[in-house]
Design an enzyme around this catalytic site. Structure first.
Site, PDB file in Angstrom:
ATOM      1  CE1 TYR A 193      70.821 -13.519 117.554  1.00  0.00           C
ATOM      2  CE2 TYR A 193      70.011 -11.663 116.578  1.00  0.00           C
ATOM      3  CZ  TYR A 193      69.941 -12.599 117.581  1.00  0.00           C
ATOM      4  OH  TYR A 193      68.938 -12.421 118.577  1.00  0.00           O
TER       5      TYR A 193
ATOM      6  N   GLY B  63      70.101 -16.277 110.006  1.00  0.00           N
ATOM      7  CA  GLY B  63      70.051 -17.454 110.658  1.00  0.00           C
ATOM      8  C   GLY B  63      68.697 -17.461 111.374  1.00  0.00           C
TER       9      GLY B  63
ATOM     10  NE  ARG C  60      72.609  -6.515 123.172  1.00  0.00           N
ATOM     11  CZ  ARG C  60      71.451  -7.315 122.893  1.00  0.00           C
ATOM     12  NH1 ARG C  60      71.418  -8.490 123.126  1.00  0.00           N
ATOM     13  NH2 ARG C  60      70.340  -6.715 121.968  1.00  0.00           N
TER      14      ARG C  60
ATOM     15  NE  ARG D 119      68.967  -0.618 118.963  1.00  0.00           N
ATOM     16  CZ  ARG D 119      69.418  -0.095 118.007  1.00  0.00           C
ATOM     17  NH1 ARG D 119      68.761   1.062 117.478  1.00  0.00           N
ATOM     18  NH2 ARG D 119      70.490  -0.326 117.040  1.00  0.00           N
TER      19      ARG D 119
ATOM     20  CG  ASP E 227      74.070   0.763 115.490  1.00  0.00           C
ATOM     21  OD1 ASP E 227      74.505  -0.279 116.473  1.00  0.00           O
ATOM     22  OD2 ASP E 227      73.090   1.570 116.088  1.00  0.00           O
TER      23      ASP E 227
HETATM   24  P1  NAD Z   1      71.946 -15.332 126.172  1.00  0.00           P
HETATM   25  O1  NAD Z   1      73.369 -15.388 125.346  1.00  0.00           O
HETATM   26  O2  NAD Z   1      72.203 -14.955 127.341  1.00  0.00           O
HETATM   27  O3  NAD Z   1      71.393 -16.799 125.970  1.00  0.00           O
HETATM   28  C1  NAD Z   1      71.520 -17.910 124.952  1.00  0.00           C
HETATM   29  C2  NAD Z   1      71.818 -19.038 125.326  1.00  0.00           C
HETATM   30  O4  NAD Z   1      71.907 -20.016 124.458  1.00  0.00           O
HETATM   31  C3  NAD Z   1      73.287 -19.262 126.540  1.00  0.00           C
HETATM   32  O5  NAD Z   1      72.961 -19.797 127.623  1.00  0.00           O
HETATM   33  C4  NAD Z   1      74.013 -20.056 125.427  1.00  0.00           C
HETATM   34  O6  NAD Z   1      75.373 -20.814 126.056  1.00  0.00           O
HETATM   35  C5  NAD Z   1      73.124 -20.840 124.830  1.00  0.00           C
HETATM   36  N1  NAD Z   1      73.661 -21.670 123.615  1.00  0.00           N
HETATM   37  C6  NAD Z   1      74.219 -20.741 122.485  1.00  0.00           C
HETATM   38  N2  NAD Z   1      74.468 -21.674 121.443  1.00  0.00           N
HETATM   39  C7  NAD Z   1      73.986 -22.783 121.854  1.00  0.00           C
HETATM   40  C8  NAD Z   1      73.929 -23.973 121.224  1.00  0.00           C
HETATM   41  N3  NAD Z   1      74.617 -24.330 120.040  1.00  0.00           N
HETATM   42  N4  NAD Z   1      73.531 -25.173 122.325  1.00  0.00           N
HETATM   43  C9  NAD Z   1      73.069 -25.140 123.233  1.00  0.00           C
HETATM   44  N5  NAD Z   1      72.883 -23.540 123.720  1.00  0.00           N
HETATM   45  C10 NAD Z   1      73.435 -22.627 122.973  1.00  0.00           C
HETATM   46  O7  NAD Z   1      70.887 -14.653 125.394  1.00  0.00           O
HETATM   47  P2  NAD Z   1      69.483 -14.115 125.906  1.00  0.00           P
HETATM   48  O8  NAD Z   1      69.459 -12.557 125.724  1.00  0.00           O
HETATM   49  O9  NAD Z   1      68.809 -14.945 126.978  1.00  0.00           O
HETATM   50  O10 NAD Z   1      68.820 -14.641 124.573  1.00  0.00           O
HETATM   51  C11 NAD Z   1      67.924 -15.859 124.301  1.00  0.00           C
HETATM   52  C12 NAD Z   1      67.166 -16.076 122.963  1.00  0.00           C
HETATM   53  O11 NAD Z   1      66.376 -14.651 122.967  1.00  0.00           O
HETATM   54  C13 NAD Z   1      68.229 -15.862 121.770  1.00  0.00           C
HETATM   55  O12 NAD Z   1      67.719 -16.816 120.870  1.00  0.00           O
HETATM   56  C14 NAD Z   1      68.159 -14.509 121.138  1.00  0.00           C
HETATM   57  O13 NAD Z   1      68.444 -14.589 119.960  1.00  0.00           O
HETATM   58  C15 NAD Z   1      66.823 -14.006 121.673  1.00  0.00           C
HETATM   59  N6  NAD Z   1      66.823 -12.320 121.787  1.00  0.00           N
HETATM   60  C16 NAD Z   1      67.039 -12.067 122.785  1.00  0.00           C
HETATM   61  C17 NAD Z   1      66.896 -10.578 122.892  1.00  0.00           C
HETATM   62  C18 NAD Z   1      67.519  -9.804 123.932  1.00  0.00           C
HETATM   63  O14 NAD Z   1      67.348  -8.539 123.959  1.00  0.00           O
HETATM   64  N7  NAD Z   1      67.860 -10.377 125.157  1.00  0.00           N
HETATM   65  C19 NAD Z   1      66.347 -10.001 121.799  1.00  0.00           C
HETATM   66  C20 NAD Z   1      65.855 -10.741 120.541  1.00  0.00           C
HETATM   67  C21 NAD Z   1      66.041 -12.060 120.733  1.00  0.00           C
HETATM   68  N1  UDP Z   2      75.407   1.253 121.977  1.00  0.00           N
HETATM   69  C1  UDP Z   2      76.215   2.377 122.287  1.00  0.00           C
HETATM   70  N2  UDP Z   2      77.090   2.164 123.425  1.00  0.00           N
HETATM   71  C2  UDP Z   2      77.451   1.017 123.883  1.00  0.00           C
HETATM   72  C3  UDP Z   2      76.642  -0.103 123.290  1.00  0.00           C
HETATM   73  C4  UDP Z   2      75.760  -0.021 122.313  1.00  0.00           C
HETATM   74  O1  UDP Z   2      76.040   3.681 122.057  1.00  0.00           O
HETATM   75  O2  UDP Z   2      78.249   0.827 124.708  1.00  0.00           O
HETATM   76  C5  UDP Z   2      74.427   1.564 120.961  1.00  0.00           C
HETATM   77  C6  UDP Z   2      74.718   0.761 119.748  1.00  0.00           C
HETATM   78  O3  UDP Z   2      75.429   1.173 118.563  1.00  0.00           O
HETATM   79  C7  UDP Z   2      73.124   0.724 119.193  1.00  0.00           C
HETATM   80  C8  UDP Z   2      72.219   0.674 120.505  1.00  0.00           C
HETATM   81  O4  UDP Z   2      73.195   1.205 121.643  1.00  0.00           O
HETATM   82  O5  UDP Z   2      72.599   1.773 118.482  1.00  0.00           O
HETATM   83  C9  UDP Z   2      71.832  -0.877 121.043  1.00  0.00           C
HETATM   84  O6  UDP Z   2      72.755  -1.457 120.973  1.00  0.00           O
HETATM   85  P1  UDP Z   2      72.869  -3.137 121.499  1.00  0.00           P
HETATM   86  O7  UDP Z   2      73.942  -3.824 120.851  1.00  0.00           O
HETATM   87  O8  UDP Z   2      72.376  -3.108 123.018  1.00  0.00           O
HETATM   88  O9  UDP Z   2      71.423  -3.751 120.716  1.00  0.00           O
HETATM   89  P2  UDP Z   2      71.034  -3.788 119.072  1.00  0.00           P
HETATM   90  O10 UDP Z   2      71.830  -3.013 118.293  1.00  0.00           O
HETATM   91  O11 UDP Z   2      71.059  -5.185 118.983  1.00  0.00           O
HETATM   92  O12 UDP Z   2      69.635  -3.240 119.292  1.00  0.00           O
END
Ligand code: NAD
Ligand code: UDP
Ligand code: UDP
Length: 316
Positions: free
Chosen positions: A148, A151, A189, A214, A276
């Site tokens: 991730y 990428g 999450r 966070r 983490d």
């Molecule tokens: P999500 O998993 O709900 O949405 C991602 C979507 O992309 C899904 O609908 C999935 O089916 C689609 N997808 C995955 N692989 C695909 C592919 N190869 N072709 C077409 N569609 C594909 O996640 P989200 O939380 O909505 O995240 C959206 C974007 O924001 C992502 O790029 C993620 O990395 C980025 N992002 C999200 C967060 C967050 O806190 N939610 C934080 C940082 C970055």
């Molecule tokens: N976490 C936790 N309990 C859970 C899920 C996550 O304590 O059931 C913690 C996890 O270890 C991290 C933080 O919460 O320290 C945020 O995790 P998340 O996966 O939501 O996001 P990211 O690590 O990508 O910020």
């Protein structure tokens, strides 16, 4: 031109953030093409838009070429939670890298402006706090999160090389933890886990001692940041941090969720996952200065909306 609507492509449009973005763009008068392979997205997230003539849904995987005519592209396709992006890590890297190449190639051909959903994970386990955009990060290139993190880092490289080499208009947002309605109930999450556990009176699972921090941004604030960045002048390319700088420990989050749900759940400690990050907080001065943007929704208010959503979907 009378009746002219901007044609906007949203990849990953049936996911959590993508579905909120599609809704806002339709409301703002755009013609929206949502593409998704439904790996983590759900039709339920966009079902309310399906009968709208200004919304179109296409099942498509961004790792394959796509030939359409659009004015703007928001590239969100990519699984975002560790459980999902580690399920098929090779596909995760392909989605970020091949997906970016295809969407940049499309943007180049049709001269579209293109937005990339990058992530705070490009900073890895940061040694600088809070993280400004100038920080290069502390990322493990061969760990479980690398598919991730690396990428997304490579996607940023591609965006800036297409910009420098072909003069393309790019907008790169580094998104920090975002929460709200339509999060997946079981994607692991922290916000969704804690709310679902509290509503089902199950133990709240705190990984480690819960002192890691966070900063959580409510989805409506984040989507406003996306569209403001997209409509900013061309010289604003990013990368730009978008997130809420208010920092909370995971233990505080657990206690707030218990209080707001009135749950009888107890706290239960589990081992901390590898790599983490200890602490994460965005420095959003760049977004404040250039977009005049800052999150408005307080954690407690956003949590109330999210709890109400999970109550409806879990039938409680
Ligand atoms: P999500 O998993 O709900 O949405 C991602 C979507 O992309 C899904 O609908 C999935 O089916 C689609 N997808 C995955 N692989 C695909 C592919 N190869 N072709 C077409 N569609 C594909 O996640 P989200 O939380 O909505 O995240 C959206 C974007 O924001 C992502 O790029 C993620 O990395 C980025 N992002 C999200 C967060 C967050 O806190 N939610 C934080 C940082 C970055
Ligand atoms: N976490 C936790 N309990 C859970 C899920 C996550 O304590 O059931 C913690 C996890 O270890 C991290 C933080 O919460 O320290 C945020 O995790 P998340 O996966 O939501 O996001 P990211 O690590 O990508 O910020
Ligand atoms: N591409 C696409 N849609 C388009 C134009 C290009 O999906 O409308 C893809 C195509 O698969 C190509 C990639 O984008 O491989 C990169 O395009 P670019 O023009 O940068 O490179 P080239 O075609 O020269 O490999």
């Amino acid at each position: 031109m009378k009746g002219w609507r901007k044609r906007v492509l949203v990849t990953g449009g049936s996911g959590f953030l993508g579905s909120h973005l599609c809704g806002k763009l339709v409301d703002d008068g755009c013609d929206v093409l949502c593409i998704d392979n439904f790996f983590t997205g759900a039709k339920d997230n966009i079902v309310h838009l399906l009968n709208n003539p200004h919304f179109e849904l296409l099942r498509h995987d961004v790792t394959f070429p796509l030939y359409v005519e659009v004015d703007e592209i928001y590239n969100l396709a990519c699984p975002a939670s560790p459980i999902h992006y580690q399920f098929d890590p090779v596909q995760t890297t392909k989605t970020s890298v091949h997906g970016a190449i295809n969407m940049l190639g499309l943007a180049k051909r049709v001269k579209a402006k293109i937005f990339q959903a990058s992530t705070s994970e490009v900073y890895g386990d940061p040694t600088l706090h809070p993280q400004p955009e100038s920080y290069w990060g502390n990322v493990n290139p061969i760990g479980m999160r690398s598919c991730y993190d690396e990428g997304k880092r490579c996607a940023e490289t591609l965006f800036f090389d297409y910009h420098r080499q072909h003069g393309q208009r790019i907008k790169v947002a580094r998104i920090f933890n975002t929460y709200g309605p339509r999060m997946h109930p079981n994607d692991g999450r922290v916000v969704s886990n804690f709310i679902v556990q509290a509503l089902q009176s199950e133990p709240i699972t705190i990984y480690g001692d819960g002192s890691q921090t966070r900063s959580f941004c409510y989805v409506a604030d984040m989507i406003e940041g996306f569209t403001l960045l997209m409509s900013s002048p061309d010289e604003i390319t990013g990368p730009m941090n978008l997130g809420n700088p208010n920092e909370f420990s995971i233990r505080e989050l657990a206690e707030t969720v218990i209080e707001l749900t009135g749950s009888s759940s107890q706290l239960e400690h589990r081992p901390l996952p590898t790599d983490d990050p200890r602490q994460r907080q965005p420095d959003i001065n760049h977004a404040r200065r250039t977009l005049g943007w800052a999150p408005k929704v307080q954690l407690r208010d956003g949590l109330k909306e999210t709890i109400a959503y999970f109550k409806r979907t879990l039938g409680r």
